[in-house]
Write an enzyme that holds these catalytic residues in place. Structure first.
Site, PDB file in Angstrom:
ATOM      1  N   CYS A 100     -47.398  81.464   4.428  1.00 51.58           N
ATOM      2  CA  CYS A 100     -47.361  80.111   4.975  1.00 51.58           C
ATOM      3  C   CYS A 100     -47.713  79.135   3.858  1.00 51.58           C
ATOM      4  O   CYS A 100     -48.654  79.396   3.092  1.00 51.58           O
ATOM      5  CB  CYS A 100     -48.363  79.975   6.123  1.00 51.58           C
ATOM      6  SG  CYS A 100     -48.424  78.333   6.853  1.00 51.58           S
ATOM      7  N   HIS A 142     -43.307  81.427  14.180  1.00 53.32           N
ATOM      8  CA  HIS A 142     -44.302  80.953  13.208  1.00 53.32           C
ATOM      9  C   HIS A 142     -44.369  79.422  13.226  1.00 53.32           C
ATOM     10  O   HIS A 142     -45.468  78.843  13.289  1.00 53.32           O
ATOM     11  CB  HIS A 142     -43.916  81.470  11.817  1.00 53.32           C
ATOM     12  CG  HIS A 142     -44.808  81.011  10.705  1.00 53.32           C
ATOM     13  ND1 HIS A 142     -45.596  81.857   9.972  1.00 53.32           N
ATOM     14  CD2 HIS A 142     -45.033  79.766  10.199  1.00 53.32           C
ATOM     15  CE1 HIS A 142     -46.279  81.164   9.065  1.00 53.32           C
ATOM     16  NE2 HIS A 142     -45.942  79.885   9.178  1.00 53.32           N
ATOM     17  N   GLU A 143     -43.200  78.772  13.209  1.00 56.40           N
ATOM     18  CA  GLU A 143     -43.194  77.298  13.163  1.00 56.40           C
ATOM     19  C   GLU A 143     -43.732  76.700  14.466  1.00 56.40           C
ATOM     20  O   GLU A 143     -44.485  75.723  14.446  1.00 56.40           O
ATOM     21  CB  GLU A 143     -41.784  76.766  12.885  1.00 56.40           C
ATOM     22  CG  GLU A 143     -41.225  77.132  11.525  1.00 56.40           C
ATOM     23  CD  GLU A 143     -42.170  76.903  10.373  1.00 56.40           C
ATOM     24  OE1 GLU A 143     -42.996  75.965  10.419  1.00 56.40           O
ATOM     25  OE2 GLU A 143     -42.112  77.690   9.411  1.00 56.40           O
ATOM     26  N   HIS A 146     -47.387  76.552  14.702  1.00 54.90           N
ATOM     27  CA  HIS A 146     -48.006  75.397  14.021  1.00 54.90           C
ATOM     28  C   HIS A 146     -48.178  74.219  14.996  1.00 54.90           C
ATOM     29  O   HIS A 146     -49.154  73.480  14.907  1.00 54.90           O
ATOM     30  CB  HIS A 146     -47.134  74.932  12.849  1.00 54.90           C
ATOM     31  CG  HIS A 146     -47.356  75.674  11.566  1.00 54.90           C
ATOM     32  ND1 HIS A 146     -48.541  75.629  10.875  1.00 54.90           N
ATOM     33  CD2 HIS A 146     -46.526  76.473  10.835  1.00 54.90           C
ATOM     34  CE1 HIS A 146     -48.424  76.368   9.769  1.00 54.90           C
ATOM     35  NE2 HIS A 146     -47.220  76.901   9.730  1.00 54.90           N
TER      36      HIS A 146
HETATM   37 NI    NI Z   1     -46.572  78.117   8.160  1.00 56.61          NI
END
Ligand code: NI
Length: 180
Positions: A100, A142-143, A146
């Site tokens: 990341c 993953h995004e 966030h």
């Molecule tokens: Ni990331």
């Protein structure tokens, strides 16, 4: 527009839930997205979420072109995804080493769902949805994490499988692919 500073783990904004976008097709939204693409390209990332450049809005971008350096990384279409939702299409998961841009120099083994459908809006406010498998599905998860204030280290179930990428590459043969 501009390459922005990427916030690193420990910054409180990365732990906040992002606000939904309410105004589409605006110059402010276009400028945000342009900054995100500039920043992702400069850092050679596979994806980026707006909170990583200090903007707590529900906007992510991602995409991976075929790259001979990472023959195992499947191409992912270059995408702008706003106010996303994810639906799981299977309980199956797989493990892969993630990185990341907000956790520079490190990798961790993370389990993700392998088959999802995601939906959201483009910058003009047009809704779209897609099915995704494998690496594509992983990048989206993953995004979207966030946007919930979750960084991938929080998803690691065995913290022995978290470390600095050079050591992992040398000692465990971890492939250092794109990070997001
Ligand atoms: Ni990331």
């Amino acid at each position: 527009m501009a390459v922005k500073n990427v916030l690193r783990m420990g910054h409180p904004l990365l732990l906040q839930k992002a606000q939904p976008v309410t105004a589409f097709n605006t110059s402010a939204l276009d400028a945000l997205i342009e900054d995100m693409f500039d920043t992702m390209a400069e850092r050679n990332g596979a994806g980026l979420a707006a909170p990583q450049i200090g903007v707590s809005q529900s906007v992510v971008i991602f995409g991976v072109e075929a790259n001979p350096r990472y023959p195992d990384a499947e191409p992912v279409p270059m995408t702008i995804l706003i106010n996303p939702e994810i639906e799981l299409l299977s309980d199956a998961t797989d493990d892969m080493w993630e990185g990341c841009l907000s956790v520079p120099g490190m990798r961790g083994l993370v389990s993700r769902y392998t088959h999802i459908r995601y939906a959201g809006f483009d910058p003009q406010g047009v809704r779209f949805e897609r099915e995704a498998h494998g690496f594509h599905a992983r990048v989206v998860q993953h995004e979207c994490d966030h946007l919930e204030g979750i960084l991938y280290p929080q998803r690691i179930t065995d913290l022995r499988l978290f470390g600095f990428e050079q050591e992992l590459a040398d000692l465990a043969g971890v492939e250092i692919g794109p990070q997001d």
